[in-house]
Scaffold this motif. Structure first.
Motif, mmCIF file in Angstrom:
data_model
loop_
_atom_site.group_PDB
_atom_site.id
_atom_site.type_symbol
_atom_site.label_atom_id
_atom_site.label_comp_id
_atom_site.label_asym_id
_atom_site.label_seq_id
_atom_site.Cartn_x
_atom_site.Cartn_y
_atom_site.Cartn_z
ATOM 1 N N PRO A 115 3.623 36.481 48.299
ATOM 2 C CA PRO A 115 3.533 37.821 47.743
ATOM 3 C C PRO A 115 2.243 38.125 47.003
ATOM 4 O O PRO A 115 1.748 37.292 46.279
ATOM 5 C CB PRO A 115 4.711 37.871 46.783
ATOM 6 C CG PRO A 115 5.693 36.978 47.382
ATOM 7 C CD PRO A 115 4.937 35.925 48.124
ATOM 8 N N VAL A 116 1.789 39.287 47.201
ATOM 9 C CA VAL A 116 0.623 39.857 46.548
ATOM 10 C C VAL A 116 -0.686 39.306 47.093
ATOM 11 O O VAL A 116 -1.714 39.937 47.024
ATOM 12 C CB VAL A 116 0.663 39.699 45.003
ATOM 13 C CG1 VAL A 116 -0.408 40.543 44.336
ATOM 14 C CG2 VAL A 116 2.013 40.108 44.463
ATOM 15 N N ILE A 117 -0.604 38.163 47.700
ATOM 16 C CA ILE A 117 -1.811 37.561 48.251
ATOM 17 C C ILE A 117 -2.321 38.422 49.373
ATOM 18 O O ILE A 117 -3.432 38.880 49.382
ATOM 19 C CB ILE A 117 -1.470 36.219 48.892
ATOM 20 C CG1 ILE A 117 -0.882 35.309 47.856
ATOM 21 C CG2 ILE A 117 -2.660 35.644 49.574
ATOM 22 C CD1 ILE A 117 -0.081 34.228 48.471
ATOM 23 N N SER B 14 8.638 50.586 38.197
ATOM 24 C CA SER B 14 7.375 50.246 37.540
ATOM 25 C C SER B 14 6.667 49.043 38.166
ATOM 26 O O SER B 14 5.965 48.290 37.482
ATOM 27 C CB SER B 14 7.604 50.009 36.041
ATOM 28 O OG SER B 14 8.511 48.952 35.832
ATOM 29 N N HIS B 15 6.833 48.884 39.475
ATOM 30 C CA HIS B 15 6.070 47.833 40.161
ATOM 31 C C HIS B 15 5.916 48.187 41.642
ATOM 32 O O HIS B 15 6.722 47.779 42.475
ATOM 33 C CB HIS B 15 6.771 46.476 40.012
ATOM 34 C CG HIS B 15 5.932 45.304 40.443
ATOM 35 N ND1 HIS B 15 6.159 44.018 39.997
ATOM 36 C CD2 HIS B 15 4.868 45.210 41.282
ATOM 37 C CE1 HIS B 15 5.286 43.188 40.546
ATOM 38 N NE2 HIS B 15 4.486 43.893 41.341
ATOM 39 N N VAL B 16 4.884 48.952 41.944
ATOM 40 C CA VAL B 16 4.608 49.268 43.361
ATOM 41 C C VAL B 16 3.118 49.057 43.643
ATOM 42 O O VAL B 16 2.292 48.953 42.731
ATOM 43 C CB VAL B 16 4.995 50.733 43.721
ATOM 44 C CG1 VAL B 16 6.473 50.986 43.451
ATOM 45 C CG2 VAL B 16 4.124 51.754 42.997
ATOM 46 N N HIS B 17 2.814 48.984 44.939
ATOM 47 C CA HIS B 17 1.431 48.843 45.417
ATOM 48 C C HIS B 17 1.245 49.852 46.534
ATOM 49 O O HIS B 17 1.504 49.554 47.699
ATOM 50 C CB HIS B 17 1.188 47.416 45.922
ATOM 51 C CG HIS B 17 1.422 46.370 44.881
ATOM 52 N ND1 HIS B 17 0.511 46.117 43.886
ATOM 53 C CD2 HIS B 17 2.466 45.543 44.647
ATOM 54 C CE1 HIS B 17 0.983 45.154 43.088
ATOM 55 N NE2 HIS B 17 2.172 44.792 43.529
ATOM 56 N N LEU B 18 0.815 51.035 46.191
ATOM 57 C CA LEU B 18 0.836 52.128 47.158
ATOM 58 C C LEU B 18 -0.144 51.972 48.314
ATOM 59 O O LEU B 18 0.095 52.496 49.399
ATOM 60 C CB LEU B 18 0.570 53.463 46.449
ATOM 61 C CG LEU B 18 1.645 53.913 45.459
ATOM 62 C CD1 LEU B 18 1.303 55.291 44.903
ATOM 63 C CD2 LEU B 18 3.030 53.944 46.108
ATOM 64 N N VAL C 136 -1.992 47.038 31.685
ATOM 65 C CA VAL C 136 -2.935 46.014 32.124
ATOM 66 C C VAL C 136 -2.143 44.986 32.906
ATOM 67 O O VAL C 136 -1.094 44.534 32.455
ATOM 68 C CB VAL C 136 -3.608 45.340 30.902
ATOM 69 C CG1 VAL C 136 -4.371 44.095 31.308
ATOM 70 C CG2 VAL C 136 -4.527 46.326 30.189
ATOM 71 N N LYS C 137 -2.643 44.616 34.085
ATOM 72 C CA LYS C 137 -1.956 43.608 34.891
ATOM 73 C C LYS C 137 -2.825 42.370 34.985
ATOM 74 O O LYS C 137 -3.997 42.446 35.348
ATOM 75 C CB LYS C 137 -1.702 44.165 36.305
ATOM 76 C CG LYS C 137 -1.291 43.118 37.355
ATOM 77 C CD LYS C 137 0.175 42.769 37.305
ATOM 78 C CE LYS C 137 0.593 41.755 38.361
ATOM 79 N NZ LYS C 137 0.489 42.219 39.726
ATOM 80 N N THR C 138 -2.239 41.214 34.621
ATOM 81 C CA THR C 138 -2.967 39.966 34.826
ATOM 82 C C THR C 138 -2.040 38.933 35.457
ATOM 83 O O THR C 138 -0.894 39.260 35.801
ATOM 84 C CB THR C 138 -3.619 39.484 33.508
ATOM 85 O OG1 THR C 138 -4.543 38.443 33.809
ATOM 86 C CG2 THR C 138 -2.588 38.992 32.497
ATOM 87 N N SER D 262 10.235 47.037 41.845
ATOM 88 C CA SER D 262 10.610 46.513 43.170
ATOM 89 C C SER D 262 9.513 45.659 43.809
ATOM 90 O O SER D 262 9.771 44.932 44.749
ATOM 91 C CB SER D 262 10.952 47.680 44.109
ATOM 92 O OG SER D 262 9.807 48.497 44.295
ATOM 93 N N ASP D 263 8.269 45.745 43.318
ATOM 94 C CA ASP D 263 7.129 45.085 43.963
ATOM 95 C C ASP D 263 7.060 45.449 45.445
ATOM 96 O O ASP D 263 7.207 44.589 46.302
ATOM 97 C CB ASP D 263 7.191 43.563 43.767
ATOM 98 C CG ASP D 263 5.845 42.915 44.069
ATOM 99 O OD1 ASP D 263 4.861 43.642 44.329
ATOM 100 O OD2 ASP D 263 5.765 41.667 44.054
ATOM 101 N N THR D 264 6.825 46.725 45.693
ATOM 102 C CA THR D 264 6.788 47.243 47.074
ATOM 103 C C THR D 264 5.370 47.577 47.512
ATOM 104 O O THR D 264 4.736 48.409 46.884
ATOM 105 C CB THR D 264 7.622 48.543 47.149
ATOM 106 O OG1 THR D 264 8.955 48.263 46.739
ATOM 107 C CG2 THR D 264 7.622 49.121 48.548
#
Ligand SMILES: [Zn+2]
Length: 523
Positions: free
Chosen positions: A16-18, A114-118, A244-246, A423-425
């Motif tokens: 994920p996220v990679i 509060s967790h998406v990646h559009l 801020v996201k780290t 959801s980390d979408t």
């Protein structure tokens, strides 16, 4: 990818996220979105323009500050705001208001994810999406509507890589309110920039954190003073970010020893975030990483804990982990289990997944056809390099990371945890994390893991609003707040599938029927 199936999921679930970052190329979205923008700009009224006075009456009002007193009432919307809430059966129609009968239905606040990646297109690598500009254009056109289709009226994008995508999203005729954390604070050469080739990996991460110990492997054009935690946080603030996201991630597979920040660096990020009034969110999905996050006073832990390190094989939740979870509860740290990160990968091994009815409602036809094609299943091979059977693959996740994250969530659910819904979408380039639907599937997972319906409801409404300091505007049905509302046919306090029984969504007082939000709607 691996030969030992016992350790496979430990590595794979780091995916994920990679890919999110790998699949994105600097100039690609710019080209597509310029043309999308021209379509949207001519589409008529200003975005999210408020309708005139609307009176929603004879509806069962469910609002988080009032869960003990759920009853029938009426809500008056004027100029995009809630102006009155009457909790009684008989009420007099206000002058000049359009009446909407909510008879037999429920009214809840608009949901907050509060967790998406559009910017990432689910299921696609950058090469694939570059070759399919029309398909991608249709996807982005539908994107805001897909979130609204499942009742999400507010989103937070955690790591901006293409600001044009966010700007275009905000130009859509009707779209969820959108906030972001600006460009994320990646530790030099650490996750997730580690997955890009060395010469260019710093380019997509303008807010990377300089590490003097690695000076030799950081291109000379970057000056240390421009990449301190304080300078990075200041850039997030000036770009309009609210958070801020780290990251704290040691990596996996061929990259198991990635550089990670020390407590001193996190302390500086914490200090600067506090000074600038920004919410500090940290990617942490392992026991060690969440310990680091708690010690450093992060505001939100952006994943569930599916890696327990040396304790991975422990069948019960170990006492060391319980102690950490107790501290998370005590410090009121926001917690996002993001169980759908794992199911996003498992979707390729679940033959029924693409047959979920809602998928055809929120996915443009051509894209869905492509998901069903052999090419569209490329990620399955990537995930399952050992060619395990689907059943074996599923089983491996079930007894490993899924078991662990559920045990963690069950424990937290038994306490007064500050769950915040995210959801980390999409969390990886998977078609298993589709916009809107993925949030609904996450809610089902949270329920299955032991969260109560009230906990899920609060997490997606008032808890998120409070965490992001938006509770004067959002998160409940109270006079003065923005009229972001959702009307389902079933009660979300009685069953989780209520979130899939929505008939109408209001954004700043503007109504949209669920039907009108589906792909190919003529409404
Ligand atoms: Zn994420």
């Amino acid at each position: 990818m691996v030969s030992d199936c016992h350790t496979a999921p430990e590595r794979m679930v780091f995916v994920p996220v990679i890919y999110l970052d790998i699949t994105i190329r600097m100039n690609f979205f710019a080209i597509i979105l310029v043309s999308l923008f021209s379509v949207v700009a001519n589409a008529g009224p200003a975005p999210n323009q408020a309708a005139s006075r609307t009176w929603i009456t004879n509806v069962t009002i469910i609002s988080p500050e009032n869960l003990d007193h759920v009853g029938k009432g009426s809500v008056l919307i004027d100029n995009g705001r809630i102006v009155s809430v009457e909790r009684k059966k008989e009420a007099k129609k206000p002058v000049g208001a359009t009446v909407v009968s909510g008879n037999g239905q429920f009214l809840i606040p608009g949901l907050i994810d509060s967790h998406v990646h559009l910017a990432a297109v689910p299921g696609m690598t950058s090469d694939q999406s570059q070759g399919k500009p029309e398909m991608v254009k249709e996807y982005f056109k539908q994107l805001p509507r897909s979130y609204l289709y499942f009742g999400y009226t507010t989103l937070v994008d955690l790591a901006v890589v293409h600001r044009e995508v966010l700007e275009n999203f905000r130009q859509a005729p009707l779209h969820p309110d959108l906030y972001d954390c600006g460009a994320s604070l990646v530790f030099a050469n650490g996750y997730p920039m580690s997955f890009l080739p060395r010469p260019t990996r710093f380019i997509p991460f303008p807010n990377f954190i300089y590490d003097p110990k690695q000076a030799a492997s950081i291109p000379q054009e970057y000056r240390p003073e421009d990449h301190t935690p304080a300078a990075d946080v200041a850039r997030v603030k000036s770009s309009g970010g609210v958070c801020v996201k780290t990251y704290f991630e040691r990596g996996f597979a061929d990259d198991k020893n990635l550089p990670v920040m020390g407590t001193d660096v996190l302390a500086e990020i914490r200090k600067a975030s506090t000074e600038d009034g920004l919410v500090l969110m940290i990617h942490a999905n392992a026991f060690e990483a969440q310990t680091f996050a708690v010690d450093g006073n992060a505001d939100v832990i952006a994943h569930g804990m599916w890696h327990w390190g040396d304790l991975d094989r422990s069948p019960e939740l170990p006492s060391e982990i319980k102690e950490l979870l107790d501290r998370i509860v005590e410090k009121k740290i926001g917690y996002q289990p993001t169980i759908q990160v794992l199911y996003g990968e498992l979707a390729y091994f679940e033959p029924e997944y693409l047959k979920i009815n809602a998928i055809a409602k929120i996915t443009p036809e051509e894209l869905l056809e492509w998901f069903n094609s052999p090419e569209g299943n490329w990620f399955k091979k990537e995930l399952n390099e050992d060619n395990l059977s689907d059943a074996t693959f599923l089983e491996m996740y079930e007894r490993g990371p899924l078991r662990r994250v559920r045990q963690v969530v069950a424990y937290l659910a038994s306490k007064d945890t500050n769950f915040v819904f995210g959801s980390d979408t999409p969390s990886s380039p998977t078609y298993g994390n589709l916009p809107g639907l993925n949030g609904y599937l996450e809610m089902q997972q949270l329920r299955k893991a032991g969260m109560s319906l009230a906990q899920i409801f609060r997490a997606a409404t008032i808890n998120n609003a409070r965490e992001f300091k938006m509770d004067s505007q959002l998160g409940s049905i109270e006079p003065g707040k923005i009229a972001n509302l959702v009307m389902p046919k079933k009660s979300p306090l009685e069953r989780v599938d209520a979130y899939d029984s929505i008939t109408t969504v209001w954004v700043h007082g503007k109504a949209a029927s669920r039907r009108s939000l589906a792909v190919n709607s003529n409404e």
